[in-house]
Design an enzyme around this catalytic site. Structure first.
Site, PDB file in Angstrom:
ATOM      1  N   GLU A 110       0.793  -1.228   0.000  1.00  0.00           N
ATOM      2  CA  GLU A 110       0.000   0.000   0.000  1.00  0.00           C
ATOM      3  C   GLU A 110       0.830   1.285   0.000  1.00  0.00           C
ATOM      4  O   GLU A 110       0.421   2.274  -0.594  1.00  0.00           O
ATOM      5  CB  GLU A 110      -0.918   0.016   1.230  1.00  0.00           C
ATOM      6  N   SER A 370     -28.643 -30.543  51.907  1.00  0.00           N
ATOM      7  CA  SER A 370     -27.791 -30.981  53.017  1.00  0.00           C
ATOM      8  C   SER A 370     -26.408 -30.352  53.014  1.00  0.00           C
ATOM      9  O   SER A 370     -25.540 -30.763  53.796  1.00  0.00           O
ATOM     10  CB  SER A 370     -27.636 -32.506  52.964  1.00  0.00           C
TER      11      SER A 370
END
Length: 714
Positions: A110, A370
């Site tokens: 680029e 429990s």
């Protein structure tokens, strides 16, 4: 000589020794061209200096761009992300967090002169213009990365000559305000990759399912190619077009000498991503809590371990599928030394509507069954009412108007306390709770960080020992952390941001009582096909089979499991042992390390059994005896007394006289559950404390009655 020099002289002031005089019209043309060039140069310089000032568009710093909110784990790994305010996935990323080969490809393809130009590369613009004129089509672009950033921040103008000029001015302005590093950071953050994906990090997560730190050559080339035409090159929709664009980038890299032909050929053979992956969504409920607690923060850090979280979430999905439709499941893993939550699975699937997955079942209040029994027995050990080998009755009985029954509706007669807890028998547990008192159980639960909920208007009664109370999985994990770490509470912590939460360090059980409980739980029979190793664990089943629980610990981690339906509906036959315990053991198997050994016995632990136990501990006579008028009493020291004991250096040489009244001899004196004396004919002891701080003194008589006081030694 003079004639030659004169002949060479020009009437208009020019001189050209040994040359022919210039024609006046040619000299005028040169002068005009020079003036035009000067004017163009002056105009260009003025344009460069003044032009950017005419651009009113603000230049954002990378930190000012709206980004996706991130929730990170304890090591900085991404757990969950949220779309940015504009509904785009735009993940923060630094140049150092991206594979260097991507930046190398990007600049080679680029903007090769990115670090040398001032925002506009006129050589590239002229080359692009000439190629376009000579070929009649666009062969290459002349935009620099800075000019592309100008477009990305809406400072680039339209695709026209005027727009191009505007873009050039913006690029110059950007270069004046930002460094090259900041410009590149803006590109990495804002480059479009199709749909609502922006930035290289969001793209790698969406298309490759990974962070951009390590990329293949093919992946890097695709990321370079996509922003040029992000919609038409989306690999999940236009795979062939995307592949062709990727391969062109690879070919350019070979021609530029940035890549070998063999490497490029191998990259071209790499399979293209064919779908868009979902963004990470680990610990979704915990992430929601973190964001809700600090909605302005862009990054949140949790104590959670992403690897363990992923493994336990996978376990929850698999196990929930086996349990059946509409069944939910929650798992919590906590480092009991620090209280840091290592994994928090609130449901088998956050988006699973059938199981109401959006409800975080680690924080839902449910009946614990429990699972509170270990604390009840621990209080009995601390009170000196029992030892693990003490005998206790499991027979039909009514206790304070309450007639408990065992889960299997059977009774086992005389059993040891160890057996009563391992078998989770209800009658002995309720009898022990009656002896220690429901109020004391509630107080110790709160000391552990539990926030128990009772039905409106009800006082704590014996039913709370069998699940007649509301707690959360988070609460139970905290309670078992206290047991695992020797009886001292620790504040659970999920957020790694800010100071540690207040709380912790509270007395829940004495070290000896906590060890007794853990040692018993470590002997509980494991479910079939459980992993090897030793963990201490307890299961629980709420009334009507609505909730199944299993909580356990090794020497490092507490793991708590709940399964049931989020709507509270009953599930026939779903018990803690059958439904939750196998998941608990499987969770320990996924810790990624061997089980850590449990702590050894503290000083004073009784290994004796039967007739070798002290007489009052051979059989549990669970009667309330805390200084009642007709029972045993400690006359001195009084409860809450502060005692100064003489010392010599670091040794205490002074003693405390402990006097008792009523009761039947012989008498046994305990200090924090340690037996320290016995007397047959006298009603007083001489006790020499072994340190400073708070001490619980307990006395037992031969009939099993007890009395206790708490004093502070200075």
């Amino acid at each position: 000589m003079a004639g030659r020099m004169g002949a060479g002289r020009d009437d208009e002031g020019g001189s050209a020794v040994g040359t022919r005089p210039c024609h006046p019209s040619f000299r005028a043309l040169v002068a005009v061209a020079g003036g035009v060039a000067g004017l163009v140069l002056l105009a260009g310089l003025t344009f460069y200096i003044i032009g950017p000032r005419l651009i009113g568009d603000p230049i954002p710093m990378p930190d000012e761009v709206s980004k996706s909110v991130e929730v990170l784990d304890r090591d900085g790994r991404l757990l969950r992300a949220y779309a940015a305010a504009d509904e785009r996935w735009r993940m923060p990323v630094a140049a150092g967090d991206v594979d260097p080969k991507f930046e190398k490809m990007l600049l080679a393809y680029e903007d090769r002169r990115f670090y040398r130009h001032g925002g506009v590369d006129f050589r590239a613009l002229l080359r692009a213009a000439w190629q376009g004129i000579s070929s009649g089509r666009i062969v290459s672009g002349g935009s620099t990365l800075t000019m592309q950033v100008a477009r990305l921040i809406d400072c680039g103008g339209e695709r026209s000559l005027a727009g191009k000029i505007h873009q050039i001015l913006c690029a110059w302005k950007i270069e004046r305000h930002l460094s090259k590093k900041q410009i590149l950071a803006l590109y990495l953050l804002k480059a479009p990759y199709g749909g609502n994906i922006e930035g290289v990090r969001a793209a790698t997560l969406a298309y490759f399912g990974k962070e951009p730190k390590r990329l293949t050559a093919a992946e890097a080339a695709l990321l370079v190619a996509l922003p040029q035409s992000p919609e038409t090159r989306r690999p999940d929709r236009h795979a062939e077009t995307a592949k062709a664009a990727r391969d062109r980038v690879l070919a350019r890299m070979v021609s530029a000498g940035a890549m070998g032909a063999g490497e490029a050929a191998a990259a071209r053979r790499e399979r293209m991503p064919d779908r868009r992956r979902p963004f990470p969504m680990l610990a979704a409920h915990a992430a929601d809590r973190a964001v809700a607690a600090d909605p302005k923060a862009n990054v949140h850090h949790l104590t959670i371990d992403a690897g363990l979280q992923a493994r336990l979430e996978d376990l929850a999905r698999v196990r929930a599928g086996r349990l059946g439709p509409k069944r939910s499941l929650a798992i919590l893993a906590v480092d009991h030394a620090t209280g840091e939550i290592l994994a928090s699975v609130g449901s088998p699937g956050y988006l699973d509507e059938r199981r109401q997955g959006a409800i975080d079942m680690t924080r839902a209040v449910r009946s614990p069954g429990s699972t509170l029994k270990p604390l009840i027995y621990g209080l009995g050990f601390e009170e000196g009412l029992a030892a693990p080998q003490s005998l206790i009755e499991d027979r039909p009985t009514t206790i304070s108007g309450y007639a408990p029954k065992n889960f299997d509706h059977a009774f086992h007669g005389t059993v040891t306390v160890r057996e009563a807890l391992e078998l989770s028998l209800n009658v002995p547990a309720v009898a022990m709770l009656d002896a220690v008192g429901p109020a004391r159980l509630m107080a110790r639960m709160r000391a552990a960080g539990v926030a128990p909920e009772l039905p409106a208007g009800e006082a704590p009664g014996l039913a709370i020992g069998l699940g007649g109370i509301g707690v959360t999985l988070h609460d139970l994990a905290g309670l078992y952390c206290a047991i695992a770490r020797g009886g001292t509470s620790v504040a659970l912590r999920e957020s790694a941001d800010g100071p540690r939460p207040a709380g912790g360090g509270e007395h829940v059980l004495s070290p000896l009582a906590a060890w007794y409980v853990g040692d018993i739980l470590a002997g509980t029979p494991a479910p079939s096909a459980a992993i090897g190793g030793r963990i201490a664990f307890k299961t629980g089943t709420s009334y009507g089979y609505r909730d199944a629980w299993a909580v356990g610990f090794d020497g490092h981690v507490v793991i708590a499991v709940w399964t049931g339906r989020a709507d509270g509906a009953a599930i026939a036959g779903a018990t803690g042992f059958r439904a939750a315990a196998p998941i608990l053991f499987d969770a320990f198997a996924r810790l990624g390390r061997p089980l850590a050994p449990l702590a050894g016995p503290p000083a004073g632990a009784l290994a004796a059994s039967g007739t070798d136990l002290p007489l009052p501990l051979r059989e549990v006579r669970v009667r309330r005896g805390e200084g009642a008028r007709d029972g045993l009493a400690i006359d001195f020291p009084p409860d809450g007394a502060v005692l100064d004991v003489e010392t010599a250096g670091t040794q205490r040489i002074g003693g405390v006289v402990v006097r008792v009244s009523r009761g039947r001899p012989p008498f046994y004196l305990f200090s924090n559950d340690h037996l320290i004396g016995k007397t047959v004919h006298r009603r007083q002891f001489r006790w020499v404390p072994d340190g400073s701080g708070f001490v619980t003194l307990s006395v037992l008589d031969s009939s099993g009655k007890s009395a206790r006081v708490q004093v502070e030694i200075r």
